[in-house]
Design an enzyme around this catalytic site. Sequence first.
Site, short mmCIF file in Angstrom:
data_model
loop_
_atom_site.label_atom_id
_atom_site.label_comp_id
_atom_site.label_asym_id
_atom_site.label_seq_id
_atom_site.Cartn_x
_atom_site.Cartn_y
_atom_site.Cartn_z
N GLU A 110 5.44 -3.48 1.15
CA GLU A 110 5.61 -3.09 -0.46
C GLU A 110 4.70 -2.03 -0.57
O GLU A 110 3.35 -2.10 -0.47
CB GLU A 110 5.08 -4.54 -1.11
CG GLU A 110 5.58 -5.27 -0.96
CD GLU A 110 6.83 -5.55 -1.81
OE1 GLU A 110 6.87 -5.44 -3.52
OE2 GLU A 110 7.99 -6.45 -2.05
N CYS A 146 1.65 -0.01 -8.66
CA CYS A 146 3.74 0.65 -8.05
C CYS A 146 4.68 0.98 -8.97
O CYS A 146 4.92 1.76 -8.54
CB CYS A 146 3.54 -0.22 -7.08
SG CYS A 146 3.99 -1.72 -6.98
N GLY A 183 0.78 -0.65 -0.37
CA GLY A 183 -0.28 -0.35 0.18
C GLY A 183 1.00 1.31 0.36
O GLY A 183 1.68 1.23 -0.27
#
Lengths: 483, 493
Positions: free
Chosen positions: B224, B259, B202
């Site tokens: 992460e 991401c 997140g």
Amino acid sequence: MLSSMEKSIAELRETFKNGGTKSISWRKSQLKALLQLINQNEDSIFKALDQDLGKSPVESYRDEVGVLKKSVTYTLSCLEKWVAPKKAEVPLLFFPAKAEVMPQPLGVVLIFSSWNFPFTLALDPLIGAISAGNTVLLKPSDLAPACMSFLVETIPKYLDNKAVKVLAGGADIGERLLQLKWDKIFFTGSPRVGRLVMAAAAKHLTPVTLELGGKSPAIVDTLSTTPSKAKVTAKRIVGGKWGPCTGQACIAIDYVLVEEKLASTLIELLKKTIKRFYGENIKSLKNISRIVNKHQFQRLVNLLKDPNVADSIVYGGSVDEEKLVIEPTILLDPPLDSEIMSEEIFGPLLPIITLKNIEESIDFINSKSNPLVIYAFTEDDTFKKRILSETSSGTVTFNDSMVQFLCDSLPFGGVGQSGFGRYHGKYSFDTFSHEKSIMHRGFYPEIEPRYPPWTDFKLLFLKLAYQFDYFGLILLLLGFKRS
Amino acid sequence: MLMENKAENKAVFDAESAKEVVKELRDSFVTGKTKSHRWRVTQLKAMLKMLDENEPQIVAALRDDLSKPEFESSLYEIQMLKNSCRLALKEMNHWMMPEKAKTSLTTFPSSAEIVSEPLGVVLVISAWNYPFLLSLDPVVGAISAGNAIVLKPSEMAPASSSLIAKLVADYLDSSCIKVVEGAVPETSALLEQKWDKILYTGNGRVARIVMAAAAKHLTPVVLELGGKSPVIVDSNINLKVATRRIIAGKWGCNNGQACISPDYIITTKDYATKLVDSFKCELERFYGKDPLESKDLSRIVNSNHFDRLSKLMDEEKVSSKIVHGGQRNEKNLQIAPTIFLDVPVNSLIMKEEIFGPLLPIITVDKVEQSFDLIHSSGGKPLAAYLFTNNKKLKRKFVETVSAGGLVVNDTAVHLAIHSLPFGGVGESGMGSYHGKFSFDAFSHKKAVLYRGFAGDAFLRYPPYTPGKLTLLQALLSGSIVGIIRALLGWFWA
């Protein structure tokens, strides 16, 4: 207006940013300088350890100086290998791509060390941090003041001041340091402070290694083998309890588990060995460290205050407040809910807990939080397997004590309440590195189906590709597979 | 206490409920069930079956939550997960075997090994952008390492969260693997408990909360996170291929909501126009003249994010820099691929992670200046990309840019390489997973030393004499010559 602490750290950051610590030659020169520091100051180191903890030169060499020399030498010989990127396998699909993992320094790291092995626990992590190319702030424990002063004065004379700094001070300095942003924090100490360190690190998303402690048990199952093995067992237990800083060690044997019927044999052997190693009584005590300070002394004395605990003493128990000495003390079956059996002892008191059957040790150990080490003296392979698979600890050592510390190829660290992360040997290098993944591709060939607009054909193609089903791909391309 | 009532009154999942869940899992773990090779294999095979038999439902849930194109759902969520399961099934035996460790003369005679054991009861908190992949990929790792697991999928992808909860309950062993759905209160309740490991995917803000909660129990974490993943574009490259690969990594991955999405581009002033033209051409080829009509683009996940992205686009000094795109449809939560040229470095769009279909291009005089720009931008990103044929530039990039992972001449594909650890550094996170790294992330590597009774070095023990000191020095150095000399009574120099 920056405080001097903040200025120091800013300098460390600047040095790192300018690439001052990157080159292998810089790292090697620092490690060699550290070796020189140790070699040229052995006597001062012995003196400081004697002053702070009453350690004899042999103990100091065995547990601190020698360990460090070995660590630096090993690191110097392996550094080039460790720094080199490692190839990673790439699936044929991406041919002719290349992939590798390259270790990189994390940046500016903070090392907190503990008072019981003031040199080893400060400099061994430092070796790791330097070898990985970081700049370092070392905060030794002020509870070993002579050693801390030595480090504060001597390190600047040998190492690169712009990259390695040592800060003296107590808990308040530690707290201030924790407010700042670091790229890694390495902490050796108690679980209580470990929590504070991690909570502070969370504010900056700083990764941490916590080397904590716990109640490291010794399971004894070799007393009924041969007399010589029984003797060696006793020696190794005594050596593993009172040898390292009179029990003030995270890997010291905290308590012993033995079968009821062998308890008296064990106690007799231990008594004999203790007398031989350390003297007949507290007045003639030798070859053993003392308690670090009044606070720890009082804490240990208090463990014996409980009348039920005091009643269980079968050897020793005398204390000398002025000299901060507690003689090697053995207790037989103190109450399991007493403090001495619920807290990490970290001192020269050895409870022996008897069991009907030695296999019960497993449940007993599991009823407590995960220790740093489990020592098991046994020749029963089945029992060994059970211990390995049914208990959890940082390390398990069979038929000896302490020596796992000297094994550079074994990771040293805890699990659960005894900590997380690890070091020693290459693990030290790794703990202060970021493993960066790198993939190189060429512009050809192109995998067209990656791109929109997407069709069923493209989807099927990629599904097969992802499964590395090259045969299927060929069939598809030749028109033999339908989407 | 936690009633399964899918109608309006769902029981409140509070700290008590969380405690019970953890207790149940801990009881299961203690029986040794999850440790057995057979259990792990059964679970992984069940997961494969689950993915095989429910592909349409998964695709539908992702369409509901994100308007994710079937292509992306099929490949980047389902296929990647299947690969993960297959790899674990294939390699698990090997991963589970103890690793021999060398021992030196100092501890002779001895043998040593490193044994992998499960950490225990672990918590996986996942994100909304790849709801299946980011929930189940860590679960694959946790299963292969023999743990009991609680999975908390993101409430911002509700259809996926609900489907995951249903499928996991139907296919996997619910005495050892549970899904807890919910939002902040439920997550907080879970975070109060003692876990043996937490893997969180997140953002940095919540990551700090997770790590602070973990600190109370000394729980190790894998975080992460994300960051602004830059793309440096050099000249003298195959521009068409580079453009397409950037588009695939940016808009082709959940419309920029990933991401490892290329966040912004750095290129030279001279090359910028060519680059922009190439983008225009390829974007039209991929998504048509009106991208809002294209079925191949995800939408923005919700109105919060839509508003956030709109704000980035509408900032005064930024909105004038749009060179392509800009179309929006608030009702459908759609934003078209939008490119900006030369936004100010201190604009909002250049300060925070974009996580959307907006692509700023920053220009520099010389391509080498990109590195300074990246370093001065603050945090270390999860990924960094470079398109070039220049060997020296590649070298500088690889050696100086600090990021979780780097790719030269492509974007995002490194995720598919299981031999590469996937994780961040600094603000982009800590720890890593994928492939064997997932197994390792959820394992404790226990050091084991075996000693015998022969070879007891008398010089370890008191009485401590100077002679012993000499011998000790020799023994610790591990040098045979030294040991022999010392033993023969010669003093070490």
